[in-house]
Design an enzyme around this catalytic site. Sequence first.
Site, mmCIF file in Angstrom:
data_model
loop_
_atom_site.group_PDB
_atom_site.id
_atom_site.type_symbol
_atom_site.label_atom_id
_atom_site.label_comp_id
_atom_site.label_asym_id
_atom_site.label_seq_id
_atom_site.Cartn_x
_atom_site.Cartn_y
_atom_site.Cartn_z
ATOM 1 N N CYS A 148 4.733 -6.611 -8.800
ATOM 2 C CA CYS A 148 6.047 -7.147 -8.456
ATOM 3 C C CYS A 148 6.268 -8.533 -8.319
ATOM 4 C CB CYS A 148 6.553 -6.577 -7.192
ATOM 5 S SG CYS A 148 6.559 -4.807 -7.310
ATOM 6 N N CYS A 153 3.624 -5.007 -3.251
ATOM 7 C CA CYS A 153 3.311 -4.798 -4.727
ATOM 8 C C CYS A 153 3.042 -6.122 -5.508
ATOM 9 C CB CYS A 153 4.530 -4.309 -5.386
ATOM 10 S SG CYS A 153 4.481 -3.993 -7.059
#
Length: 326
Positions: A82, A79
Amino acid sequence: MQPRNMSMSGVVDLAAVKAAQEAKAKAEQARAEAARQGGAGAVSPADLVIDVDEAGFEREVLQRSAEVPVVIDFWAEWCQPCKQLSPVLERLAVEYDGRFLLAKIDVDANQMLMQQFGVQGIPAVFAVVAGQALPLFQGAAGEAQIRQTLDQLVQVAEERFGLTGLTVDPDAEPGGGGGASAAEAPAGPYDALLEAAVQALDAGDFGGAVQAYKNVLADDPANTEAKLGLAQAELLHRVGAMDPQQVRKDAADKPADAQAQIAAADLDLVGGHVEDAFGRLIDTVRRTAGEDRDAVRLRLLELFEVVGPDDPRVAAARRALARALF
């Protein structure tokens, strides 16, 4: 995906007043025990960011949320957002000097936790306060927005649940953190009166709690904690004198009776049925006029204070009330 801010005021309703007081008492006991042991239990800044899996979730998150707010960062290696958000959260965890604990959960390795929290996409950030979970935001977020959310979280955790955070070992962090620990903050001028109100609530002396909060507001009408505490104490004081079965019967038999519906709405709210309480009073506003309608409207505004003005259910009820009135 755009970040979605969530109100902290929902914590008050989720816990209910009794649970909040129990959490506050546990936090005070934990601090007293730490003081008795000479300040044992201080953590290093590195301990403020932890990796959590399903096996350790109850111990590391649920149990620890009784002493400090736990912010959960759901992330994954693949991700990209993230990788931008997680370092900011980790830095702020250290900067906030123990006022919250950051728990990082890899969703690929902990699918069950992801499902239990209803995570639809990552990054997703939640908090657990006194054993109760609430969403903070989802998706990428700017640092200013994150700080605002964290400030609100630690304020509610301290004021409503007595969670002043962890003690950070100063020797492990030369130069100190980003601010003084909340546990070291100087006592405010009304702390003794507010504590007296909390003790009265714990003892079931709701009338005493009402008076203690009024004493604070007499000198400081804008005191947020006293205003919320007074609304809660007055509600509990009213409900404590009720016969629930009779109140429910009266409300069912007399749908246009303002006082019968007001009493039932109080019971609804104490029982955690927030939308039922609001809907009952709004419907009663539509069916009444004059002094009866005004009494119902005023009680609804009082219940808004109990739940919190930022709660989305309050916002929706305010709009419905405006339509009913005009």
